[in-house]
Design a protein around this motif. Structure first.
Motif, PDB file in Angstrom:
ATOM      1  N   GLU A   1       0.831  -1.206   0.000  1.00  0.00           N
ATOM      2  CA  GLU A   1       0.000   0.000   0.000  1.00  0.00           C
ATOM      3  C   GLU A   1       0.869   1.261   0.000  1.00  0.00           C
ATOM      4  O   GLU A   1       0.577   2.235  -0.706  1.00  0.00           O
ATOM      5  CB  GLU A   1      -0.919   0.004   1.218  1.00  0.00           C
ATOM      6  CG  GLU A   1      -2.034  -1.035   1.158  1.00  0.00           C
ATOM      7  CD  GLU A   1      -2.891  -1.026   2.415  1.00  0.00           C
ATOM      8  OE1 GLU A   1      -2.788  -0.060   3.193  1.00  0.00           O
ATOM      9  OE2 GLU A   1      -3.643  -1.995   2.625  1.00  0.00           O
ATOM     10  N   VAL A   2       1.932   1.232   0.799  1.00  0.00           N
ATOM     11  CA  VAL A   2       2.835   2.386   0.860  1.00  0.00           C
ATOM     12  C   VAL A   2       3.492   2.609  -0.498  1.00  0.00           C
ATOM     13  O   VAL A   2       3.624   3.744  -0.968  1.00  0.00           O
ATOM     14  CB  VAL A   2       3.904   2.192   1.953  1.00  0.00           C
ATOM     15  CG1 VAL A   2       4.949   3.307   1.902  1.00  0.00           C
ATOM     16  CG2 VAL A   2       3.257   2.151   3.332  1.00  0.00           C
ATOM     17  N   LEU A   3       3.880   1.510  -1.163  1.00  0.00           N
ATOM     18  CA  LEU A   3       4.519   1.621  -2.478  1.00  0.00           C
ATOM     19  C   LEU A   3       3.550   2.192  -3.510  1.00  0.00           C
ATOM     20  O   LEU A   3       3.932   3.015  -4.347  1.00  0.00           O
ATOM     21  CB  LEU A   3       5.032   0.256  -2.931  1.00  0.00           C
ATOM     22  CG  LEU A   3       5.777   0.230  -4.279  1.00  0.00           C
ATOM     23  CD1 LEU A   3       6.953   1.204  -4.260  1.00  0.00           C
ATOM     24  CD2 LEU A   3       6.248  -1.178  -4.607  1.00  0.00           C
ATOM     25  N   LEU A   4       2.293   1.766  -3.458  1.00  0.00           N
ATOM     26  CA  LEU A   4       1.295   2.311  -4.383  1.00  0.00           C
ATOM     27  C   LEU A   4       1.141   3.822  -4.177  1.00  0.00           C
ATOM     28  O   LEU A   4       1.061   4.588  -5.148  1.00  0.00           O
ATOM     29  CB  LEU A   4      -0.054   1.614  -4.192  1.00  0.00           C
ATOM     30  CG  LEU A   4      -0.190   0.185  -4.723  1.00  0.00           C
ATOM     31  CD1 LEU A   4      -1.590  -0.354  -4.437  1.00  0.00           C
ATOM     32  CD2 LEU A   4       0.089   0.124  -6.221  1.00  0.00           C
ATOM     33  N   ARG A   5       1.117   4.255  -2.913  1.00  0.00           N
ATOM     34  CA  ARG A   5       0.977   5.685  -2.634  1.00  0.00           C
ATOM     35  C   ARG A   5       2.210   6.460  -3.121  1.00  0.00           C
ATOM     36  O   ARG A   5       2.075   7.568  -3.642  1.00  0.00           O
ATOM     37  CB  ARG A   5       0.751   5.917  -1.139  1.00  0.00           C
ATOM     38  CG  ARG A   5      -0.639   5.495  -0.669  1.00  0.00           C
ATOM     39  CD  ARG A   5      -1.050   6.256   0.594  1.00  0.00           C
ATOM     40  NE  ARG A   5      -0.196   5.963   1.712  1.00  0.00           N
ATOM     41  CZ  ARG A   5      -0.379   4.962   2.566  1.00  0.00           C
ATOM     42  NH1 ARG A   5      -1.391   4.142   2.406  1.00  0.00           N
ATOM     43  NH2 ARG A   5       0.442   4.775   3.578  1.00  0.00           N
ATOM     44  N   LYS A   6       3.392   5.861  -2.948  1.00  0.00           N
ATOM     45  CA  LYS A   6       4.609   6.517  -3.433  1.00  0.00           C
ATOM     46  C   LYS A   6       4.576   6.645  -4.960  1.00  0.00           C
ATOM     47  O   LYS A   6       5.030   7.645  -5.525  1.00  0.00           O
ATOM     48  CB  LYS A   6       5.854   5.723  -3.012  1.00  0.00           C
ATOM     49  CG  LYS A   6       6.178   5.813  -1.536  1.00  0.00           C
ATOM     50  CD  LYS A   6       7.530   5.200  -1.198  1.00  0.00           C
ATOM     51  CE  LYS A   6       8.690   6.068  -1.591  1.00  0.00           C
ATOM     52  NZ  LYS A   6       9.979   5.604  -1.050  1.00  0.00           N
ATOM     53  N   THR A   7       4.022   5.633  -5.607  1.00  0.00           N
ATOM     54  CA  THR A   7       3.929   5.666  -7.068  1.00  0.00           C
ATOM     55  C   THR A   7       2.955   6.742  -7.514  1.00  0.00           C
ATOM     56  O   THR A   7       3.202   7.461  -8.492  1.00  0.00           O
ATOM     57  CB  THR A   7       3.490   4.298  -7.609  1.00  0.00           C
ATOM     58  OG1 THR A   7       4.345   3.274  -7.085  1.00  0.00           O
ATOM     59  CG2 THR A   7       3.559   4.267  -9.126  1.00  0.00           C
ATOM     60  N   ILE A   8       1.826   6.873  -6.809  1.00  0.00           N
ATOM     61  CA  ILE A   8       0.860   7.929  -7.138  1.00  0.00           C
ATOM     62  C   ILE A   8       1.498   9.304  -6.929  1.00  0.00           C
ATOM     63  O   ILE A   8       1.323  10.213  -7.755  1.00  0.00           O
ATOM     64  CB  ILE A   8      -0.415   7.786  -6.277  1.00  0.00           C
ATOM     65  CG1 ILE A   8      -1.152   6.493  -6.636  1.00  0.00           C
ATOM     66  CG2 ILE A   8      -1.336   8.989  -6.483  1.00  0.00           C
ATOM     67  CD1 ILE A   8      -2.308   6.155  -5.708  1.00  0.00           C
ATOM     68  N   ASP A   9       2.256   9.460  -5.833  1.00  0.00           N
ATOM     69  CA  ASP A   9       2.966  10.730  -5.585  1.00  0.00           C
ATOM     70  C   ASP A   9       3.944  11.023  -6.717  1.00  0.00           C
ATOM     71  O   ASP A   9       4.090  12.180  -7.143  1.00  0.00           O
ATOM     72  CB  ASP A   9       3.721  10.672  -4.249  1.00  0.00           C
ATOM     73  CG  ASP A   9       2.787  10.687  -3.046  1.00  0.00           C
ATOM     74  OD1 ASP A   9       1.616  11.089  -3.215  1.00  0.00           O
ATOM     75  OD2 ASP A   9       3.220  10.276  -1.958  1.00  0.00           O
ATOM     76  N   PHE A  10       4.603   9.955  -7.218  1.00  0.00           N
ATOM     77  CA  PHE A  10       5.545  10.119  -8.335  1.00  0.00           C
ATOM     78  C   PHE A  10       4.811  10.609  -9.579  1.00  0.00           C
ATOM     79  O   PHE A  10       5.277  11.522 -10.275  1.00  0.00           O
ATOM     80  CB  PHE A  10       6.246   8.778  -8.612  1.00  0.00           C
ATOM     81  CG  PHE A  10       7.083   8.785  -9.859  1.00  0.00           C
ATOM     82  CD1 PHE A  10       8.391   9.235  -9.833  1.00  0.00           C
ATOM     83  CD2 PHE A  10       6.551   8.343 -11.078  1.00  0.00           C
ATOM     84  CE1 PHE A  10       9.159   9.249 -10.995  1.00  0.00           C
ATOM     85  CE2 PHE A  10       7.311   8.348 -12.227  1.00  0.00           C
ATOM     86  CZ  PHE A  10       8.614   8.808 -12.192  1.00  0.00           C
ATOM     87  N   LEU A  11       3.666  10.004  -9.876  1.00  0.00           N
ATOM     88  CA  LEU A  11       2.894  10.406 -11.060  1.00  0.00           C
ATOM     89  C   LEU A  11       2.458  11.865 -10.948  1.00  0.00           C
ATOM     90  O   LEU A  11       2.536  12.616 -11.927  1.00  0.00           O
ATOM     91  CB  LEU A  11       1.661   9.516 -11.216  1.00  0.00           C
ATOM     92  CG  LEU A  11       1.885   8.076 -11.675  1.00  0.00           C
ATOM     93  CD1 LEU A  11       0.564   7.315 -11.696  1.00  0.00           C
ATOM     94  CD2 LEU A  11       2.520   8.051 -13.063  1.00  0.00           C
ATOM     95  N   LEU A  12       1.994  12.239  -9.764  1.00  0.00           N
ATOM     96  CA  LEU A  12       1.514  13.607  -9.579  1.00  0.00           C
ATOM     97  C   LEU A  12       2.664  14.606  -9.667  1.00  0.00           C
ATOM     98  O   LEU A  12       2.513  15.686 -10.258  1.00  0.00           O
ATOM     99  CB  LEU A  12       0.801  13.728  -8.227  1.00  0.00           C
ATOM    100  CG  LEU A  12      -0.141  14.920  -8.053  1.00  0.00           C
ATOM    101  CD1 LEU A  12      -1.188  14.944  -9.153  1.00  0.00           C
ATOM    102  CD2 LEU A  12      -0.811  14.876  -6.694  1.00  0.00           C
ATOM    103  N   ALA A  13       3.817  14.241  -9.104  1.00  0.00           N
ATOM    104  CA  ALA A  13       4.990  15.121  -9.153  1.00  0.00           C
ATOM    105  C   ALA A  13       5.478  15.307 -10.580  1.00  0.00           C
ATOM    106  O   ALA A  13       6.095  16.335 -10.910  1.00  0.00           O
ATOM    107  CB  ALA A  13       6.108  14.553  -8.279  1.00  0.00           C
ATOM    108  N   ASN A  14       5.210  14.317 -11.443  1.00  0.00           N
ATOM    109  CA  ASN A  14       5.659  14.379 -12.838  1.00  0.00           C
ATOM    110  C   ASN A  14       4.517  14.708 -13.800  1.00  0.00           C
ATOM    111  O   ASN A  14       4.627  14.467 -14.999  1.00  0.00           O
ATOM    112  CB  ASN A  14       6.300  13.050 -13.234  1.00  0.00           C
ATOM    113  CG  ASN A  14       7.671  12.861 -12.631  1.00  0.00           C
ATOM    114  OD1 ASN A  14       8.676  13.319 -13.179  1.00  0.00           O
ATOM    115  ND2 ASN A  14       7.717  12.213 -11.473  1.00  0.00           N
TER     116      ASN A  14
END
Length: 442
Positions: free
Chosen positions: A412-425
């Motif tokens: 779950e934490v990894l999925l949230r980090k990935t979403i943060d990555f998408l939003l940051a980019n």
């Protein structure tokens, strides 16, 4: 043990496994110890039949199925780990060889997690969302708080109006016959809440204390009680009491009652900050949903039906848990709504497929970008959980480790980090004029 994996097509493959003869012998021993407790052989006490006598009388083959049932789950799990596949459905197993003194050979057709072909996921456009709090929004929030802290005052004279709470007796009948659940005494009803059958509350509006009236309504065609669906009914209604909300004045005293502030101006300033913070969270959630949806739309993946079915089961379980928190359960809900479990599952299938697709794409992006969950990430999440549940971090970790949920937490934490990555980019753009108008209207 030997295990090989060969892909046949798309997400389907064959897992071939050969297990050592000594493990077969151990499984036969366990099967014998299980079966011998249940059989009766003349001259021997139950459970005391020697192995040689048992095999001579019943044949060693009588132990094979029990031995396979004991051994197969264990070696299948080992084979999955060895070949590093990720099954998403129960396998179709064919036993090629199982006998005393021989190896155990079987083939398993396995549906595995699908491969994702990623499309564009960087630089995706997301709309700018205003987080500014208008005076209209602040006023609406204050009015909502007024309603929440309103007092119900008995109306001595006058008629019931929309928004009033009436205390009524009612007795319903269809074709002159009373029906089950159609009667009550001193029932409180907020007029305009649309709690009762359509048309009922409108006909109570205008009645005064002590008034009686025959309220005529028609049950909806989709009403949960089939025997009443589409039927015309008459409810004999008597009004015992009318209560009306009395709103508190918006002044310094109100601010003192509902907050830690001494003046209304101070409270309004703090409320404005709260609303801004809420809008920022909502704006971030909106942008996250959009960027994930776009990344998923740009990817290609064929989802096995088993994964969708599994997600539907998870959604049903979550729905049942939410109902239980409200004092209901799934069975009660289906009874009230007139829906079956199959109806609910069908309604959830589209959302389930979307969830599975989004998660698969996010997982693939995380791997592509070499995103990882650090021990610091895990500790931060554990600290948040500990604060939320008012338990120590050590207790939370032990609970998660004991029930095998720590890996799920990391996912779950990894999925949230990935979403943060998408939003940051991603790239913020002004919303089209029509969308801006809709947002302003909301």
């Amino acid at each position: 043990m030997k295990a090989t994996w060969e892909k046949i097509e798309k997400n389907l493959g064959v897992l071939e496994v050969e297990v050592e003869a000594d493990r077969v012998a151990a499984a036969l021993d366990k099967a014998f110890n299980k079966v011998v407790k249940k059989i009766n052989v003349p001259g021997f006490r139950k459970g005391k039949v020697p192995r040689s006598i048992f095999e001579a009388r019943f044949g060693v083959e009588s132990l094979y199925q029990d031995a396979i049932d004991i051994l197969l789950p264990e070696v299948y799990t080992e084979a999955v780990d060895q070949t590093e596949i990720f099954p998403v459905e129960q396998p179709e197993v064919d036993v090629d060889q199982f006998a005393k003194g021989q190896t155990f050979k079987f083939k398993a057709k396995v549906v595995v997690k699908p491969e994702v072909e990623l499309g564009e996921y960087k630089g995706l456009e997301v709309p700018k969302v205003s987080t500014e709090v208008s005076e209209e929004e602040l006023t609406a929030e204050l009015e909502r708080l007024q309603q929440r802290h309103a007092e119900l005052v008995v109306v001595e004279e006058g008629q019931a109006a929309s928004g009033d709470v009436v205390v009524i007796d009612y007795e319903g009948s269809v074709d002159g016959e009373l029906f089950e659940g159609g009667s009550a005494e001193r029932q409180s009803l907020e007029l305009g809440s649309n709690t009762f059958i359509p048309g009922f509350e409108d006909q109570v509006i205008g009645l005064g204390t002590g008034d009686s009236k025959d309220v005529e309504v028609t049950f909806p065609e989709e009403y949960h009680a089939a025997e009443l669906a589409g039927k015309k009914a008459v409810f004999k209604v008597k009004v015992h009491e009318i209560k009306r909300k009395e709103l508190p004045a918006l002044d310094d005293e109100f601010a003192k009652d509902v907050s830690e502030f001494d003046t209304l101006d101070e409270y309004k300033e703090d409320l404005k900050k709260q609303l801004a913070s809420r809008k920022e969270e909502e704006a971030k959630a909106t942008q996250e949903n959009i960027v994930v949806e776009k990344a998923a739309e740009n990817a290609e993946v064929e989802i096995p039906q088993g994964m969708i079915n599994s997600e539907v089961r998870n959604m049903m379980r979550d729905f049942d848990n939410r109902l239980r928190q409200q004092g209901m359960n799934l069975e009660m809900f289906m009874s009230f709504s007139g829906q079956t479990e199959a109806d609910l599952q069908n309604q959830m299938k589209n959302d389930a497929e979307k969830r599975v697709r989004n998660n698969l794409v996010l997982e693939a992006i995380g791997k592509q970008e070499n995103l990882e969950v650090t021990e610091e990430d895990v500790n931060e999440e554990l600290n948040n959980m500990a604060a939320s549940f008012k338990r120590s971090v050590e207790e939370i970790r032990q609970i998660l480790e004991s029930n095998g949920s720590l890996d799920s937490l990391k996912e779950e934490v990894l999925l949230r980090k990935t979403i943060d990555f998408l939003l940051a980019n991603s790239k913020e753009v002004d919303a089209p004029a029509e969308e801006a108008k809709e947002e302003a209207a909301e």
